[in-house]
Design a protein around this motif. Structure first.
Motif, PDB file in Angstrom:
ATOM      1  N   TYR A  86     -50.929  55.576 -66.912  1.00  0.00           N
ATOM      2  CA  TYR A  86     -52.368  55.774 -67.047  1.00  0.00           C
ATOM      3  C   TYR A  86     -52.672  57.183 -67.552  1.00  0.00           C
ATOM      4  N   VAL A  87     -52.054  58.163 -66.932  1.00  0.00           N
ATOM      5  CA  VAL A  87     -52.270  59.561 -67.319  1.00  0.00           C
ATOM      6  C   VAL A  87     -51.776  59.827 -68.742  1.00  0.00           C
ATOM      7  N   MET A  88     -50.719  59.131 -69.131  1.00  0.00           N
ATOM      8  CA  MET A  88     -50.095  59.377 -70.441  1.00  0.00           C
ATOM      9  C   MET A  88     -50.683  58.537 -71.572  1.00  0.00           C
ATOM     10  N   GLY A  89     -51.743  57.762 -71.308  1.00  0.00           N
ATOM     11  CA  GLY A  89     -52.403  57.071 -72.409  1.00  0.00           C
ATOM     12  C   GLY A  89     -52.514  55.566 -72.293  1.00  0.00           C
ATOM     13  N   TYR A  90     -52.335  55.020 -71.101  1.00  0.00           N
ATOM     14  CA  TYR A  90     -52.430  53.570 -70.905  1.00  0.00           C
ATOM     15  C   TYR A  90     -53.699  52.975 -71.504  1.00  0.00           C
ATOM     16  N   GLU A  91     -54.852  53.565 -71.231  1.00  0.00           N
ATOM     17  CA  GLU A  91     -56.111  52.967 -71.694  1.00  0.00           C
ATOM     18  C   GLU A  91     -56.154  52.834 -73.208  1.00  0.00           C
ATOM     19  N   ARG A  92     -55.681  53.838 -73.891  1.00  0.00           N
ATOM     20  CA  ARG A  92     -55.667  53.793 -75.365  1.00  0.00           C
ATOM     21  C   ARG A  92     -54.721  52.698 -75.858  1.00  0.00           C
ATOM     22  N   MET A  93     -53.538  52.569 -75.209  1.00  0.00           N
ATOM     23  CA  MET A  93     -52.574  51.543 -75.610  1.00  0.00           C
ATOM     24  C   MET A  93     -53.113  50.148 -75.285  1.00  0.00           C
ATOM     25  N   ARG A  94     -53.722  49.999 -74.107  1.00  0.00           N
ATOM     26  CA  ARG A  94     -54.332  48.720 -73.719  1.00  0.00           C
ATOM     27  C   ARG A  94     -55.408  48.326 -74.716  1.00  0.00           C
ATOM     28  N   ASP A  95     -56.279  49.273 -75.046  1.00  0.00           N
ATOM     29  CA  ASP A  95     -57.360  48.978 -75.980  1.00  0.00           C
ATOM     30  C   ASP A  95     -56.814  48.598 -77.356  1.00  0.00           C
ATOM     31  N   HIS A  96     -55.754  49.266 -77.786  1.00  0.00           N
ATOM     32  CA  HIS A  96     -55.150  48.928 -79.076  1.00  0.00           C
ATOM     33  C   HIS A  96     -54.556  47.513 -79.032  1.00  0.00           C
ATOM     34  N   LEU A  97     -53.851  47.207 -77.955  1.00  0.00           N
ATOM     35  CA  LEU A  97     -53.261  45.873 -77.830  1.00  0.00           C
ATOM     36  C   LEU A  97     -54.327  44.784 -77.797  1.00  0.00           C
ATOM     37  N   THR A  98     -55.356  44.971 -76.979  1.00  0.00           N
ATOM     38  CA  THR A  98     -56.380  43.929 -76.886  1.00  0.00           C
ATOM     39  C   THR A  98     -57.109  43.748 -78.225  1.00  0.00           C
ATOM     40  N   ALA A  99     -57.362  44.844 -78.920  1.00  0.00           N
ATOM     41  CA  ALA A  99     -58.025  44.745 -80.225  1.00  0.00           C
ATOM     42  C   ALA A  99     -57.105  44.103 -81.259  1.00  0.00           C
ATOM     43  N   SER A 100     -55.839  44.517 -81.294  1.00  0.00           N
ATOM     44  CA  SER A 100     -54.887  43.981 -82.274  1.00  0.00           C
ATOM     45  C   SER A 100     -54.608  42.499 -82.060  1.00  0.00           C
ATOM     46  N   LEU A 101     -54.489  42.111 -80.802  1.00  0.00           N
ATOM     47  CA  LEU A 101     -54.151  40.724 -80.487  1.00  0.00           C
ATOM     48  C   LEU A 101     -55.368  39.819 -80.388  1.00  0.00           C
ATOM     49  N   GLY A 102     -56.538  40.422 -80.187  1.00  0.00           N
ATOM     50  CA  GLY A 102     -57.747  39.627 -80.052  1.00  0.00           C
ATOM     51  C   GLY A 102     -57.845  38.915 -78.713  1.00  0.00           C
ATOM     52  N   VAL A 103     -57.234  39.481 -77.684  1.00  0.00           N
ATOM     53  CA  VAL A 103     -57.282  38.900 -76.337  1.00  0.00           C
ATOM     54  C   VAL A 103     -57.501  40.006 -75.314  1.00  0.00           C
ATOM     55  N   GLU A 104     -58.011  39.632 -74.175  1.00  0.00           N
ATOM     56  CA  GLU A 104     -58.115  40.549 -73.048  1.00  0.00           C
ATOM     57  C   GLU A 104     -56.849  40.437 -72.217  1.00  0.00           C
ATOM     58  N   LEU A 105     -56.691  41.315 -71.248  1.00  0.00           N
ATOM     59  CA  LEU A 105     -55.559  41.208 -70.333  1.00  0.00           C
ATOM     60  C   LEU A 105     -55.581  39.830 -69.682  1.00  0.00           C
ATOM     61  N   GLY A 106     -54.422  39.205 -69.627  1.00  0.00           N
ATOM     62  CA  GLY A 106     -54.314  37.856 -69.080  1.00  0.00           C
ATOM     63  C   GLY A 106     -54.448  36.774 -70.128  1.00  0.00           C
ATOM     64  N   GLY A 107     -54.777  37.164 -71.362  1.00  0.00           N
ATOM     65  CA  GLY A 107     -55.008  36.191 -72.419  1.00  0.00           C
ATOM     66  C   GLY A 107     -53.794  35.934 -73.286  1.00  0.00           C
ATOM     67  N   THR A 108     -53.868  34.831 -74.006  1.00  0.00           N
ATOM     68  CA  THR A 108     -52.825  34.431 -74.952  1.00  0.00           C
ATOM     69  C   THR A 108     -53.454  34.309 -76.330  1.00  0.00           C
ATOM     70  N   THR A 109     -52.766  34.813 -77.341  1.00  0.00           N
ATOM     71  CA  THR A 109     -53.295  34.760 -78.703  1.00  0.00           C
ATOM     72  C   THR A 109     -53.492  33.310 -79.136  1.00  0.00           C
ATOM     73  N   ALA A 110     -54.426  33.101 -80.036  1.00  0.00           N
ATOM     74  CA  ALA A 110     -54.773  31.751 -80.497  1.00  0.00           C
ATOM     75  C   ALA A 110     -53.572  31.009 -81.075  1.00  0.00           C
ATOM     76  N   ASP A 111     -52.640  31.746 -81.686  1.00  0.00           N
ATOM     77  CA  ASP A 111     -51.454  31.109 -82.269  1.00  0.00           C
ATOM     78  C   ASP A 111     -50.337  30.896 -81.247  1.00  0.00           C
ATOM     79  N   GLY A 112     -50.566  31.306 -79.989  1.00  0.00           N
ATOM     80  CA  GLY A 112     -49.560  31.121 -78.950  1.00  0.00           C
ATOM     81  C   GLY A 112     -48.389  32.083 -79.035  1.00  0.00           C
ATOM     82  N   ARG A 113     -48.538  33.116 -79.841  1.00  0.00           N
ATOM     83  CA  ARG A 113     -47.431  34.062 -80.045  1.00  0.00           C
ATOM     84  C   ARG A 113     -47.249  35.018 -78.872  1.00  0.00           C
TER      85      ARG A 113
END
Length: 154
Positions: A86-113
């Motif tokens: 968290y201190v080292m940048g978790y929020e930024r990495m989480r936000d990048h992942l959710t934006a890149s994948l188009g899902v929130e935490l707990g979600g699965t991409t539409a293509d099932g990847r």
């Protein structure tokens, strides 16, 4: 109901255990490898095969981080949200992942990847922020590095 292949694999490992119930973790991994997750029906079948209750098997399945009780993508991403990450940048990495994948935490991409899940700790504090994809650990994350890593997984 377990498939013939699942049942045969489980029966083959049982002699390695003093008690059938001791094989529960391995048996769950076998079923999950075949199906991708552990359905209620699979839990009930394992309980019957291993002389356990459904509640005992389900308790073990829900306790373990890498046992999935609902369908997941072909690749599971665990993003560490421990204090260190968290201190080292978790929020930024989480936000990048959710934006890149188009899902929130707990979600699965539409293509099932990919399925994206939080995890309390990956024991990679010296390389925070960190994530795990399937069984592969990745640390010292940046948004660019995340993109490079995810491109390796079909």
């Amino acid at each position: 109901m377990l498939s013939d292949d699942e049942r045969a694999e489980i029966e083959a490992i049982l002699p390695h255990y003093a008690h059938r119930r001791s094989a529960a973790g391995t048996a769950m991994r076998i079923v999950q490898r075949h199906r991708g997750w552990l359905s209620d029906e699979a839990i009930a079948s394992l309980a019957e095969l291993l002389d356990m209750t459904v509640e005992e098997i389900d308790g073990r399945a829900t306790f373990a981080n890498m046992m999935f009780r609902q369908p997941v993508g072909r690749h599971v991403i665990l993003i560490c949200d421990s204090d260190c990450c968290y201190v080292m940048g978790y929020e930024r990495m989480r936000d990048h992942l959710t934006a890149s994948l188009g899902v929130e935490l707990g979600g699965t991409t539409a293509d099932g990847r990919f399925t994206l899940l939080p995890i309390v700790c990956l024991a990679q504090c010296d390389h925070a922020p960190a994530m795990q994809v399937d069984t592969d650990f990745h640390g010292d994350l940046t948004p660019e590095r995340i993109d490079e890593i995810l491109a390796r997984y079909d």
